[in-house]
Design a protein around this motif. Structure first.
Motif, mmCIF file in Angstrom:
data_model
loop_
_atom_site.group_PDB
_atom_site.id
_atom_site.type_symbol
_atom_site.label_atom_id
_atom_site.label_comp_id
_atom_site.label_asym_id
_atom_site.label_seq_id
_atom_site.Cartn_x
_atom_site.Cartn_y
_atom_site.Cartn_z
ATOM 1 N N VAL A 1 0.844 -1.208 0.000
ATOM 2 C CA VAL A 1 0.000 0.000 0.000
ATOM 3 C C VAL A 1 0.874 1.252 0.000
ATOM 4 C CG1 VAL A 1 -1.660 1.326 1.365
ATOM 5 C CG2 VAL A 1 -1.966 -1.134 1.078
ATOM 6 N N LEU A 2 1.964 1.245 0.804
ATOM 7 C CA LEU A 2 2.844 2.419 0.864
ATOM 8 C C LEU A 2 3.634 2.606 -0.431
ATOM 9 C CD1 LEU A 2 4.157 2.020 4.538
ATOM 10 C CD2 LEU A 2 2.377 3.567 3.684
ATOM 11 N N ARG A 3 4.078 1.507 -1.058
ATOM 12 C CA ARG A 3 4.901 1.592 -2.278
ATOM 13 C C ARG A 3 4.055 1.894 -3.509
ATOM 14 N NH1 ARG A 3 9.872 -1.033 -2.338
ATOM 15 N NH2 ARG A 3 9.906 -0.313 -4.505
ATOM 16 N N HIS A 4 2.824 1.402 -3.532
ATOM 17 C CA HIS A 4 1.951 1.564 -4.713
ATOM 18 C C HIS A 4 0.630 2.201 -4.302
ATOM 19 C CE1 HIS A 4 4.619 -0.981 -7.218
ATOM 20 N NE2 HIS A 4 4.779 -1.696 -6.100
ATOM 21 N N TRP A 5 0.730 3.376 -3.686
ATOM 22 C CA TRP A 5 -0.462 4.031 -3.160
ATOM 23 C C TRP A 5 -1.458 4.372 -4.265
ATOM 24 C CZ3 TRP A 5 -3.562 4.681 0.598
ATOM 25 C CH2 TRP A 5 -4.446 5.751 0.665
ATOM 26 N N ARG A 6 -1.007 4.833 -5.407
ATOM 27 C CA ARG A 6 -1.927 5.210 -6.481
ATOM 28 C C ARG A 6 -2.766 4.020 -6.941
ATOM 29 N NH1 ARG A 6 -1.315 10.049 -9.012
ATOM 30 N NH2 ARG A 6 0.483 11.344 -8.365
ATOM 31 N N THR A 7 -2.160 2.833 -6.948
ATOM 32 C CA THR A 7 -2.893 1.647 -7.384
ATOM 33 C C THR A 7 -3.822 1.120 -6.283
ATOM 34 O OG1 THR A 7 -0.998 1.057 -8.772
ATOM 35 C CG2 THR A 7 -2.641 -0.668 -8.350
ATOM 36 N N ALA A 8 -3.393 1.231 -5.043
ATOM 37 C CA ALA A 8 -4.124 0.592 -3.943
ATOM 38 C C ALA A 8 -5.113 1.520 -3.248
ATOM 39 C CB ALA A 8 -3.123 0.053 -2.906
ATOM 40 N N ARG A 9 -5.106 2.839 -3.577
ATOM 41 C CA ARG A 9 -5.875 3.770 -2.761
ATOM 42 C C ARG A 9 -7.391 3.529 -2.826
ATOM 43 N NH1 ARG A 9 -4.927 9.418 -6.176
ATOM 44 N NH2 ARG A 9 -5.806 8.690 -8.160
ATOM 45 N N LYS A 10 -7.899 3.124 -3.995
ATOM 46 C CA LYS A 10 -9.348 2.894 -4.081
ATOM 47 C C LYS A 10 -9.786 1.717 -3.204
ATOM 48 C CE LYS A 10 -10.022 4.858 -8.699
ATOM 49 N NZ LYS A 10 -10.527 4.604 -10.073
ATOM 50 N N ALA A 11 -9.002 0.635 -3.210
ATOM 51 C CA ALA A 11 -9.331 -0.514 -2.365
ATOM 52 C C ALA A 11 -9.220 -0.153 -0.890
ATOM 53 C CB ALA A 11 -8.416 -1.690 -2.697
ATOM 54 N N VAL A 12 -8.182 0.641 -0.530
ATOM 55 C CA VAL A 12 -8.041 1.074 0.859
ATOM 56 C C VAL A 12 -9.200 1.978 1.255
ATOM 57 C CG1 VAL A 12 -6.596 2.369 2.464
ATOM 58 C CG2 VAL A 12 -5.529 0.840 0.802
ATOM 59 N N GLY A 13 -9.658 2.831 0.319
ATOM 60 C CA GLY A 13 -10.808 3.684 0.604
ATOM 61 C C GLY A 13 -12.063 2.870 0.896
ATOM 62 N N LEU A 14 -12.271 1.741 0.166
ATOM 63 C CA LEU A 14 -13.432 0.888 0.416
ATOM 64 C C LEU A 14 -13.337 0.249 1.803
ATOM 65 C CD1 LEU A 14 -16.041 -0.290 -0.723
ATOM 66 C CD2 LEU A 14 -14.691 -2.160 -1.709
ATOM 67 N N VAL A 15 -12.102 -0.146 2.203
ATOM 68 C CA VAL A 15 -11.911 -0.703 3.545
ATOM 69 C C VAL A 15 -12.245 0.348 4.599
ATOM 70 C CG1 VAL A 15 -10.214 -1.607 5.170
ATOM 71 C CG2 VAL A 15 -10.205 -2.407 2.803
ATOM 72 N N ALA A 16 -11.757 1.584 4.394
ATOM 73 C CA ALA A 16 -12.040 2.660 5.346
ATOM 74 C C ALA A 16 -13.533 2.971 5.404
ATOM 75 C CB ALA A 16 -11.245 3.912 4.962
ATOM 76 N N LEU A 17 -14.197 2.879 4.243
ATOM 77 C CA LEU A 17 -15.644 3.120 4.218
ATOM 78 C C LEU A 17 -16.398 2.074 5.037
ATOM 79 C CD1 LEU A 17 -17.850 4.930 2.975
ATOM 80 C CD2 LEU A 17 -17.961 3.323 1.056
ATOM 81 N N GLY A 18 -15.898 0.833 5.021
ATOM 82 C CA GLY A 18 -16.550 -0.216 5.813
ATOM 83 C C GLY A 18 -16.335 -0.065 7.303
ATOM 84 N N VAL A 19 -15.241 0.606 7.706
ATOM 85 C CA VAL A 19 -14.970 0.795 9.132
ATOM 86 C C VAL A 19 -16.028 1.698 9.773
ATOM 87 C CG1 VAL A 19 -13.317 1.754 10.785
ATOM 88 C CG2 VAL A 19 -12.507 0.375 8.871
ATOM 89 N N ILE A 20 -16.582 2.631 9.005
ATOM 90 C CA ILE A 20 -17.542 3.596 9.572
ATOM 91 C C ILE A 20 -18.798 2.891 10.104
ATOM 92 C CG2 ILE A 20 -18.983 5.596 9.056
ATOM 93 C CD1 ILE A 20 -16.854 6.476 7.049
ATOM 94 N N PRO A 21 -19.546 2.132 9.271
ATOM 95 C CA PRO A 21 -20.728 1.455 9.834
ATOM 96 C C PRO A 21 -20.368 0.415 10.890
ATOM 97 C CG PRO A 21 -20.307 0.696 7.591
ATOM 98 C CD PRO A 21 -19.408 1.863 7.821
ATOM 99 N N LEU A 22 -19.162 -0.188 10.786
ATOM 100 C CA LEU A 22 -18.748 -1.164 11.798
ATOM 101 C C LEU A 22 -18.620 -0.498 13.168
ATOM 102 C CD1 LEU A 22 -17.701 -3.994 12.567
ATOM 103 C CD2 LEU A 22 -15.413 -3.218 11.927
ATOM 104 N N VAL A 23 -17.961 0.639 13.208
ATOM 105 C CA VAL A 23 -17.779 1.344 14.483
ATOM 106 C C VAL A 23 -19.113 1.854 15.018
ATOM 107 C CG1 VAL A 23 -16.707 3.340 15.578
ATOM 108 C CG2 VAL A 23 -15.398 1.945 13.970
ATOM 109 N N VAL A 24 -19.952 2.424 14.135
ATOM 110 C CA VAL A 24 -21.257 2.930 14.570
ATOM 111 C C VAL A 24 -22.116 1.793 15.136
ATOM 112 C CG1 VAL A 24 -23.395 4.004 13.794
ATOM 113 C CG2 VAL A 24 -21.205 4.871 12.975
#
Length: 416
Positions: A45-68
């Motif tokens: 993720v750190l070396r290829h941020w441009r390629t991985a950022r969309k997938a990481v964004g989807l993971v971060a989006l899932g954390v929101i309803p999980l925490v709520v």
């Protein structure tokens, strides 16, 4: 709602991680295999941020309803959230100790028979395997008359006369009603049962039916002698049965009227499971008839009468007079027995004409389409249907049946 938020968040996180691995494989085969290891995934993720950022964004989006969802669950049911996070649900739940020590070995209709429930009530001995409404396999023995412990009985194949009736039944997966076979002679039976306070019997049991029935049982067992349950020598008010309700009401009336001279009439039919039961109760208190409308509720302490705030009765004095009552009771009970055996003239038309005469008596209905059902007679519906209730084994409550007259091939009264 909280569970849905947690589940939705987990699904989004899982989808994001799968997408991230796919991105890593598209970068190179080496990065793809390496991304399956969490530390290397972070490096990718750190070396290829441009390629991985969309997938990481989807993971971060899932954390929101999980925490709520977890916050909502913690505010509403903290114990439930703790159980989920501690992963106790992954562990096998310990089995509750068996209520009865049943050590029987044998078979029923050629199949292994391992009963979990046994009772001997009103002269009917029942061994059941399975906790569903219809037992998977069951042995029922109807003794000629109800007996009190100790009970000793031996029957040989050549014996004749008034012998116990033995019935075996089994339920096949493709059937709605169990198959049943009955016989009244030609079998071997040995019973040697002793009383085990407060409400059990224990002893030896041996049964061998003719070879065609492929049924034999031998060993030791415990049986319930009534439909009450006890814990540490005290009545378990959590158990669902009419007998439990009767005990609770009897105790309530004694404390309410400050007297132990309470005679409770039979309670009306009730259906379990339930938590709220309004009942019309008839009783004699100090020799006077009482008609009461009570509401029974089931809470943390079990069944109790709504509004019960009466104190416990004082212990009776040792030198209390007026003790001739026990001598009068047998005479009253003897005079109250019917002079005639109602089974001799019993028929379906007679039952429909005078249902009150047979209420709460044990009956057996054989359907025209096949199968038999036993239970206690409740009443006759407006369309002439016969209603029976049946006590489930293991404390499962009661169930009700309704049979139209044209469905009934044969109906038998099992009590005098």
């Amino acid at each position: 709602m909280d569970a849905l938020l947690i589940l939705g968040g987990l699904l989004l996180i899982l989808a994001g991680l799968v997408w991230l691995v796919m991105r890593a494989f598209s970068t190179s085969l080496l990065w793809g295999w390496g991304s399956l290891i969490p530390p290397i995934t972070l490096i990718y993720v750190l070396r290829h941020w441009r390629t991985a950022r969309k997938a990481v964004g989807l993971v971060a989006l899932g954390v929101i309803p999980l925490v709520v969802g977890m916050v909502l669950m913690a505010s509403q049911d903290a114990a439930r959230l703790e159980a989920i996070l501690s992963l106790r649900w992954l562990k096998e739940q310990p089995k509750a100790p068996a209520e009865l020590a049943i050590r029987l070995h044998g078979e029923l209709d050629g199949q292994p028979f391992n009963p979990q429930y046994a009772e001997l009530i009103d002269g009917v001995l029942s061994l059941r395997e399975g906790e569903d409404f219809f037992a998977r396999r069951e042995v029922t023995i109807r003794l000629p008359q109800a007996q009190k412990a100790p009970i000793k009985l031996d029957v040989l194949p050549e014996d004749v006369g008034q012998l116990p009736e033995v019935e075996i039944s089994w339920l096949l997966p493709e059937q709605d009603l169990p198959e049943a076979r009955r016989l009244s002679k030609g079998y071997t039976l040995h019973l040697d049962l002793q009383a085990l306070p407060p409400n059990k019997l224990q002893g030896d049991f041996h049964l061998v039916l003719p070879p065609a029935f492929k049924t034999s049982l031998s060993g030791s067992l415990e049986l319930f002698s009534d439909r009450l349950r006890y814990k540490d020598g005290r009545l378990d008010a959590q158990f669902d049965s009419r007998e439990t309700l009767a005990k609770v009401i009897d105790d309530y009336l004694q404390r309410r009227f400050a007297t132990r001279l309470v005679q409770l009439a039979d309670l009306p039919e009730v259906t379990f499971p339930a938590t709220h039961l309004p009942l019309a109760v008839q009783a004699r208190v100090n020799g006077e008839a009482q008609s009461l409308e009570l509401v029974l509720e089931k809470g943390a302490r079990g069944w109790q009468v709504q509004g019960d705030h009466y104190p416990a009765l004082a212990e009776p004095r040792v030198a209390e007079p007026a003790k001739p009552a026990p001598e009068a009771e047998p005479a009253v009970a003897q005079n109250s027995r019917p002079a005639l055996d109602r089974r001799q003239r019993f028929s379906l038309p007679r039952l429909q004409r005078n249902p009150e005469q047979y209420r709460s008596l044990s009956m057996r209905v054989s359907k025209v389409a096949g199968g038999t059902v036993e239970g206690r007679f409740v009443g006759v519906d407006g369309d002439g249907s016969i209603r029976l209730s049946q006590q489930l084994g293991g404390g499962g409550g009661q169930a009700s049946f309704s049979f139209k007259p044209d469905e009934i091939g044969k109906i038998e009264l099992l009590e005098p």
